[in-house]
Design a protein around this motif. Structure first.
Motif, PDB file in Angstrom:
ATOM      1  N   ALA B 278       6.763   9.687  31.774  1.00 31.03           N
ATOM      2  CA  ALA B 278       5.838   9.998  32.868  1.00 31.03           C
ATOM      3  C   ALA B 278       4.415   9.602  32.469  1.00 31.03           C
ATOM      4  N   LEU B 281       3.728   5.891  32.898  1.00 34.36           N
ATOM      5  CA  LEU B 281       3.759   5.307  34.239  1.00 34.36           C
ATOM      6  C   LEU B 281       2.336   5.106  34.756  1.00 34.36           C
ATOM      7  N   GLU B 291      -2.016  10.014  43.887  1.00 39.60           N
ATOM      8  CA  GLU B 291      -0.842  10.884  43.769  1.00 39.60           C
ATOM      9  C   GLU B 291       0.347  10.401  44.596  1.00 39.60           C
ATOM     10  N   ARG B 295       3.983   9.385  43.110  1.00 37.64           N
ATOM     11  CA  ARG B 295       5.198  10.114  43.483  1.00 37.64           C
ATOM     12  C   ARG B 295       6.311   9.141  43.903  1.00 37.64           C
ATOM     13  N   ILE B 298       7.806   7.509  40.897  1.00 38.75           N
ATOM     14  CA  ILE B 298       8.680   8.446  40.176  1.00 38.75           C
ATOM     15  C   ILE B 298      10.010   8.603  40.908  1.00 38.75           C
ATOM     16  N   ASP B 299       9.948   8.518  42.218  1.00 37.31           N
ATOM     17  CA  ASP B 299      11.191   8.633  42.991  1.00 37.31           C
ATOM     18  C   ASP B 299      12.144   7.477  42.751  1.00 37.31           C
ATOM     19  N   GLU B 300      11.639   6.420  42.142  1.00 33.19           N
ATOM     20  CA  GLU B 300      12.529   5.314  41.807  1.00 33.19           C
ATOM     21  C   GLU B 300      13.407   5.616  40.595  1.00 33.19           C
ATOM     22  N   LEU B 301      13.178   6.772  39.968  1.00 33.99           N
ATOM     23  CA  LEU B 301      14.082   7.226  38.910  1.00 33.99           C
ATOM     24  C   LEU B 301      14.978   8.287  39.528  1.00 33.99           C
ATOM     25  N   PRO B 302      16.137   7.897  40.030  1.00 32.23           N
ATOM     26  CA  PRO B 302      16.902   8.834  40.836  1.00 32.23           C
ATOM     27  C   PRO B 302      17.593   9.933  40.025  1.00 32.23           C
ATOM     28  N   ASP B 303      17.805   9.705  38.742  1.00 26.15           N
ATOM     29  CA  ASP B 303      18.693  10.599  38.007  1.00 26.15           C
ATOM     30  C   ASP B 303      18.166  10.945  36.606  1.00 26.15           C
ATOM     31  N   PRO B 304      17.071  11.696  36.533  1.00 26.05           N
ATOM     32  CA  PRO B 304      16.562  12.048  35.195  1.00 26.05           C
ATOM     33  C   PRO B 304      17.599  12.778  34.345  1.00 26.05           C
TER      34      PRO B 304
END
Ligand code: SF4
Ligand code: SF4
Ligand code: SF4
Ligand code: FES
Lengths: 137, 328
Positions: B278, B281, B291, B295, B298-304
């Motif tokens: 994070a 990024l 912001e 956001r 970050i939503d492009e990382l679907p599966d932390p």
């Protein structure tokens, strides 16, 4: 049951803004529920997400209050660091069945005592609705 | 020379850890010469009885995570009898891939596997471990509510991380067995792995300051062979993962998924990585980006969960399903 339930909130407060905002709320004698345990930090960018998770495990919600974006952080972009980390962390929490609303990030300046009191009130109400955080035993 | 009494028992395994030993090839002859194998289901003929009757074992090696009550009993028995207990493989050390099941309630898993799937014929909805299957006179062990690494229940003397551990680690463990013949006992808490992160052993060109403009997946476009994966926007757990695998995925032009577990002094591998990635990024451009845009990125990382905690969820701070979002 939810009538008696008093949520416990652990609050990480940036000393320059969130913490000062809490002070302001105090000296202005604003009323807010006695639900928070404050922890003063030098900047929200210094908050370790592992500490946030540990705090969440022993409370019902975690509040993080820092200096307004874009320009108020004393360390230039600590607030944004925190914003990015918390945004990603919430996605993980959701995957584990934790309501992401239990971690709340707010920008509260030193003069915003009123906002501080309102946030605590709102967050307390919201957590009362959610009830205690329960995991698989 | 005295033969070392050795036993291997299992928790929740895939079989890969047994195969890791077979990969050691000729070195196995040294093991056979140095050790008397009391119990090892995949390798020697023998019954549980043989292990139960043996009073003392020099070295007990446990593969797999603790998934059922039976696994826990097997582990406790092995610990009680063994002078030295080895956690072999990531499942034993950190819960491994089976630990990902902790993101779902066991009850839900069982229903899915034994009732809800189309190919299942189970009209009474019987669940293994909870009812006896009279037809088969069978009582299967009960699933625990959680998958756990073995250190949640017993003291571990030697850790051998890796999914599975590489041949070099197996060889070193065989040397430990040989040393025992001469009463050379390894230091408690020995890791057969490195004390530094995988990045320290990776030869790709690393940036001074890591900045990620956007995330991308391995199948999206060309992957440069000589440049750090993270710099290319591809998730690579190298910075938080213990070295010692010989950078085998990196050499195959695939990013690290973290199978060696956390680097020393990091308790929660996934969360530490989450923070680091994070931070990277749009580093130093956050103000300009704002912001909302951050956001979206970050939503492009679907599966932390699946990306950052693939091997260590069961050993993480949030190691279990919570019940806030039921009906979700
Ligand atoms: S550590 Fe990997 S290879 Fe070994 S049992 Fe677990 S999943 Fe299989
Ligand atoms: S992050 Fe991955 S690719 Fe980059 S230096 Fe570390 S191990 Fe190598
Ligand atoms: S590169 Fe990472 S995932 Fe691959 S073997 Fe090494 S530690 Fe495991
Ligand atoms: S100084 Fe307040 S958030 Fe950085």
């Amino acid at each position: 049951m939810s009538e008696e339930f008093e949520p416990k909130i652990i609050a990480f407060l940036c000393r320059w803004c969130g913490y000062a905002g809490a002070d302001m709320a105090g000296t202005s004698r604003l009323k807010y529920p006695p639900t928070i345990t404050p922890i003063r930090v030098p900047c929200t960018g210094r908050i370790d997400m592992e500490h946030v998770l540990r705090a969440l495990k022993i409370s019902d919600g975690v509040l993080i209050a820092g200096c307004h974006t874009p320009g108020d952080c004393h360390y230039v972009r600590g607030n944004f660091q925190c914003f990015k980390r918390v945004t990603l962390l919430k996605k993980f929490l959701k995957q584990m069945g934790i309501n992401p609303a239990r971690v709340r990030l707010e920008w509260i300046s030193a003069t915003e005592g009123r906002k501080f009191a309102r946030v605590i009130k709102e967050f307390t109400e919201e957590l009362k609705e959610l009830g205690p955080l329960r995991g698989v035993e | 020379m005295r033969k070392i009494k050795l036993a291997v028992d299992y928790g929740s395994i895939c079989g890969g850890c047994d195969v890791a030993f077979i990969d050691a090839g000729e070195k196995l002859i040294e093991l056979a010469n140095a050790a008397e194998i009391v119990f090892w289901p995949a390798v020697v003929d023998g019954k549980e009885e043989d292990l139960r009757k043996t009073r003392e074992i020099d070295i007990g090696i446990f593969f797999g995570a603790i998934r059922t009550e039976r696994h826990k009993e097997a582990l406790e028995q092995l610990r009680e009898k063994s002078r030295i207990l080895v956690a072999f493989g990531t499942c034993a050390c950190y819960g491994g891939i089976p630990g990902l099941a902790n993101s779902v309630e066991s009850r839900v898993l069982l229903k899915k596997g034994y009732v809800a799937t189309k190919s299942t014929d189970n009209p009474d909805g019987k669940l293994p471990g909870f009812e006896e299957f009279k037809e088969a006179a069978l009582r299967l062990p009960r699933l625990r509510s959680l998958v756990s690494p073995i250190c949640d229940f017993v003291d571990v003397d030697i850790w051998v991380p890796g999914c599975p551990p590489p041949v070099e680690s197996v060889n070193k463990l065989i040397d430990v067995v040989k040393d025992l013949q001469e009463d050379q006992v390894p230091p408690k808490g020995l890791f057969i792995a490195e004390g530094r992160s995988l990045c320290d052993f990776c030869e790709r060109e690393k940036p001074e300051v890591l900045r990620i403009k956007r995330f991308r997946r391995v199948h999206e476009g060309e992957i440069k062979r000589d440049e750090c994966f993270l710099k290319q926007g591809i998730i690579c757990l190298g910075p938080v993962t213990r070295g010692g695998c010989g950078a085998r995925c990196i050499d195959a032009n695939m990013p690290c998924r973290g199978c060696f577990g956390p680097v020393p002094n990091v308790e929660d591998q996934g969360t530490r990585f989450l923070s680091a990635v994070a931070s990277a990024l749009m580093a130093e451009e956050e103000r300009e980006v704002g912001e909302e845009e951050l956001r979206k990125l970050i939503d492009e990382l679907p599966d932390p969960l699946g990306l950052f905690y693939m091997y260590s969820l069961a050993a993480s701070i949030i190691n279990r399903r919570y019940l806030d979002l039921e009906g979700d």
